[in-house]
Design an enzyme around this catalytic site. Structure first.
Site, PDB file in Angstrom:
ATOM      1  N   ASP A 241      -0.891  -5.511  16.256  1.00  0.00           N
ATOM      2  CA  ASP A 241       0.374  -5.214  15.564  1.00  0.00           C
ATOM      3  C   ASP A 241       1.001  -3.905  16.038  1.00  0.00           C
ATOM      4  O   ASP A 241       1.784  -3.299  15.316  1.00  0.00           O
ATOM      5  CB  ASP A 241       0.149  -5.194  14.042  1.00  0.00           C
ATOM      6  CG  ASP A 241      -0.861  -4.144  13.612  1.00  0.00           C
ATOM      7  OD1 ASP A 241      -1.691  -3.734  14.449  1.00  0.00           O
ATOM      8  OD2 ASP A 241      -0.815  -3.726  12.441  1.00  0.00           O
ATOM      9  N   GLU A 324     -12.450   4.396  12.543  1.00  0.00           N
ATOM     10  CA  GLU A 324     -12.257   5.244  13.725  1.00  0.00           C
ATOM     11  C   GLU A 324     -13.230   6.414  13.681  1.00  0.00           C
ATOM     12  O   GLU A 324     -13.927   6.711  14.664  1.00  0.00           O
ATOM     13  CB  GLU A 324     -10.822   5.811  13.766  1.00  0.00           C
ATOM     14  CG  GLU A 324      -9.715   4.782  13.872  1.00  0.00           C
ATOM     15  CD  GLU A 324      -9.212   4.263  12.524  1.00  0.00           C
ATOM     16  OE1 GLU A 324      -9.900   4.467  11.498  1.00  0.00           O
ATOM     17  OE2 GLU A 324      -8.121   3.663  12.494  1.00  0.00           O
TER      18      GLU A 324
HETATM   19  C1  UGA Z   1      -6.294  -0.083  10.682  1.00  0.00           C
HETATM   20  C2  UGA Z   1      -7.635  -0.321  11.388  1.00  0.00           C
HETATM   21  O1  UGA Z   1      -7.426  -1.135  12.536  1.00  0.00           O
HETATM   22  C3  UGA Z   1      -8.585  -1.046  10.469  1.00  0.00           C
HETATM   23  O2  UGA Z   1      -9.832  -1.214  11.113  1.00  0.00           O
HETATM   24  C4  UGA Z   1      -8.738  -0.225   9.194  1.00  0.00           C
HETATM   25  O3  UGA Z   1      -9.396  -1.019   8.236  1.00  0.00           O
HETATM   26  C5  UGA Z   1      -7.403   0.204   8.606  1.00  0.00           C
HETATM   27  O4  UGA Z   1      -6.517   0.730   9.581  1.00  0.00           O
HETATM   28  C6  UGA Z   1      -7.659   1.271   7.605  1.00  0.00           C
HETATM   29  O5  UGA Z   1      -7.766   2.413   8.037  1.00  0.00           O
HETATM   30  O6  UGA Z   1      -7.794   0.954   6.427  1.00  0.00           O
HETATM   31  P1  UGA Z   1      -4.527  -1.833   9.673  1.00  0.00           P
HETATM   32  O7  UGA Z   1      -3.390  -1.523  10.538  1.00  0.00           O
HETATM   33  O8  UGA Z   1      -4.487  -1.314   8.285  1.00  0.00           O
HETATM   34  O9  UGA Z   1      -5.881  -1.365  10.351  1.00  0.00           O
HETATM   35  O10 UGA Z   1      -4.898  -3.376   9.616  1.00  0.00           O
HETATM   36  P2  UGA Z   1      -4.392  -4.580  10.465  1.00  0.00           P
HETATM   37  O11 UGA Z   1      -3.396  -4.195  11.467  1.00  0.00           O
HETATM   38  O12 UGA Z   1      -4.063  -5.640   9.480  1.00  0.00           O
HETATM   39  O13 UGA Z   1      -5.733  -5.035  11.201  1.00  0.00           O
HETATM   40  C7  UGA Z   1      -6.293  -4.336  12.297  1.00  0.00           C
HETATM   41  C8  UGA Z   1      -6.659  -5.325  13.408  1.00  0.00           C
HETATM   42  O14 UGA Z   1      -7.650  -6.220  12.930  1.00  0.00           O
HETATM   43  C9  UGA Z   1      -5.486  -6.170  13.889  1.00  0.00           C
HETATM   44  O15 UGA Z   1      -5.541  -6.331  15.280  1.00  0.00           O
HETATM   45  C10 UGA Z   1      -5.685  -7.489  13.154  1.00  0.00           C
HETATM   46  O16 UGA Z   1      -5.203  -8.601  13.880  1.00  0.00           O
HETATM   47  C11 UGA Z   1      -7.186  -7.548  12.972  1.00  0.00           C
HETATM   48  N1  UGA Z   1      -7.589  -8.211  11.704  1.00  0.00           N
HETATM   49  C12 UGA Z   1      -6.970  -7.908  10.523  1.00  0.00           C
HETATM   50  C13 UGA Z   1      -8.601  -9.143  11.719  1.00  0.00           C
HETATM   51  O17 UGA Z   1      -9.156  -9.438  12.789  1.00  0.00           O
HETATM   52  N2  UGA Z   1      -8.962  -9.741  10.538  1.00  0.00           N
HETATM   53  C14 UGA Z   1      -8.355  -9.469   9.346  1.00  0.00           C
HETATM   54  O18 UGA Z   1      -8.721 -10.064   8.318  1.00  0.00           O
HETATM   55  C15 UGA Z   1      -7.336  -8.527   9.350  1.00  0.00           C
HETATM   56 MN    MN Z   2      -2.315  -2.502  11.890  1.00  0.00          MN
END
Ligand code: UGA
Ligand code: MN
Length: 383
Positions: A241, A324
């Site tokens: 994203d 991270e």
């Molecule tokens: C970011 C970090 O990438 C997460 O590891 C962390 O949990 C989060 O910040 C935090 O600090 O709380 P975030 O932008 O909030 O994540 O979450 P997403 O963009 O929804 O997901 C991160 C990545 O994991 C994306 O590439 C998404 O496609 C993937 N994802 C998300 C999964 O593979 N499974 C899921 O259920 C949700």
């Molecule tokens: Mn994200």
């Protein structure tokens, strides 16, 4: 699956019979020329061509079984490798050394389209720096992803960025039990070097209320792949994203240990970055510090492959908000002051946490009204 394997074996048998009937020697590589159907073709050419056809057939067959039966990409890749290994041993397919320089050869990607160009070996020797420019060490881009309406548009966007980057190897890792057909198809069409893997989030986290450790099982699977397959270069966690400026990749290429750089559209400050005064690192700027030693975003750092190899226990914790920090701490010995600061001393934003707006899953199609229209095909492509 069994049917697929039987089919592959069948193809091999037919192929063998064909080569007996045309007397094209597959088990010999020589320079003698012979007449076939009135054309002068060398046995070498025929051998390379024939073995390419067989190799392509194997890849296509495994890919088709993968699509139809949901065969895991890991198993698919393994099956292709094993079949080619076995056929290589008995001289049915050309080994890497036998191939013509400059031709396209398949890499160990998850599908037939994972290709790489082998440069001609007759290139004149060049200075080391110039050689690095022409053929730089790989950048492994680890992208976690999961099924949702925005998934394919997001992956399309990243893939088009990566097409502009030299020697990039994309590790696309789905939070899913089996590979998603739409993702398999997308990857096959990119022409990028890639591996398509799956690593579902364990149920104990998935079913948990509140913040979940998103993308962690995927990234740990990526680390496992790097440990098993990569020897040099740099890797980078690129969530699906974000928006990436292509110059970011040339910045991170030089990473010897761990490098860091600013990320835009991140937290309430709209920015997450190392802070420098008089060219010296003095700390971090991030809207959510929360006692973290490394208050940075996932997209704000890159790591040298050798540096990871020297730390066999490094892993990302399943701890929402601390992924991270936990991972970077697991890379000890590593202090914030030791990191390599990129993007012109952290004065440029080359990556943004764009976060595409979330869309509801689409409403079902009225089959009575549209059952015989193009909408049926379209609907299959969206969530
Ligand atoms: C970011 C970090 O990438 C997460 O590891 C962390 O949990 C989060 O910040 C935090 O600090 O709380 P975030 O932008 O909030 O994540 O979450 P997403 O963009 O929804 O997901 C991160 C990545 O994991 C994306 O590439 C998404 O496609 C993937 N994802 C998300 C999964 O593979 N499974 C899921 O259920 C949700
Ligand atoms: Mn994200």
């Amino acid at each position: 699956m069994k049917m697929g394997v039987l089919f592959v074996v069948g193809v091999c048998v037919i192929f063998y019979q064909y080569h007996l009937s045309t007397s094209v020697r597959l088990d010999l590589s020589n320079t003698a020329s012979g007449a076939a159907d009135g054309l002068q073709i060398s046995n070498d050419d025929a051998y390379v061509r024939a073995s390419k056809i067989l190799e392509d057939t194997i890849r296509e067959t495994v890919k088709s079984v993968q699509r139809k039966a949901g065969l895991s990409p890991d198993v698919g890749t393994l099956l292709v490798r094993e079949l080619l290994n076995q056929l290589g041993k008995v001289g049915f397919v050309a080994r890497e050394d036998d191939r013509v320089a400059g031709t396209r050869t398949t890499a160990h990607g998850g599908g037939a389209a994972a290709t790489t160009i082998v440069p001609p070996c007759s290139e004149p020797p060049v200075a080391e720096k110039a050689a690095d420019d022409v053929n730089p060490d790989p950048i492994y881009v680890i992208t976690p992803t999961y099924r949702r309406p925005e998934q394919i548009p997001e992956l399309t966007r990243i893939s088009h960025t990566l097409m502009l980057v030299r020697n990039v190897h994309w590790l696309v890792i789905e939070d899913a039990a089996v590979a998603t057909k739409q993702v398999t198809d997308l990857l096959a069409g990119t022409g990028l070097k890639f591996d398509h893997l799956v690593a579902p989030m364990p149920d104990k986290y998935k079913l948990k209320k509140g913040a979940k450790p998103r993308g962690v099982s995927n990234r740990n699977r990526g680390l496992q792949w790097i440990r098993a397959n990569a020897t040099k270069g740099v890797f980078y966690f690129a969530d699906d994203d974000n928006t990436y400026d292509i110059s970011l990749f040339d910045e991170i290429r030089t990473t010897k240990t761990v490098s860091m750089f600013p990320v835009g559209l991140c937290t309430k400050f709209g920015l997450s970055s190392p802070v420098l005064r008089d060219g010296k690192f003095i700390g971090f700027y991030d809207g959510w510090v929360a006692g973290r030693k490394f208050p940075v975003d996932m997209a704000g750092f890159a790591i040298n492959v050798g540096f990871l190899h020297a730390r066999p226990n490094a892993t990302m914790p399943f701890r929402a908000g601390y992924e991270e920090d936990g991972f970077l701490k697991s890379l000890a010995p590593l202090e914030p002051r030791d990191v390599e600061l990129l993007a012109d001393n952290c004065t440029k934003v080359l990556v943004w946490h764009t976060q595409t707006k979330k869309n509801e899953p689409s409403a079902p199609l009225d089959a009575k009204k549209y059952g015989d229209t193009n909408l049926v095909t379209l609907k299959r492509q969206i969530v």
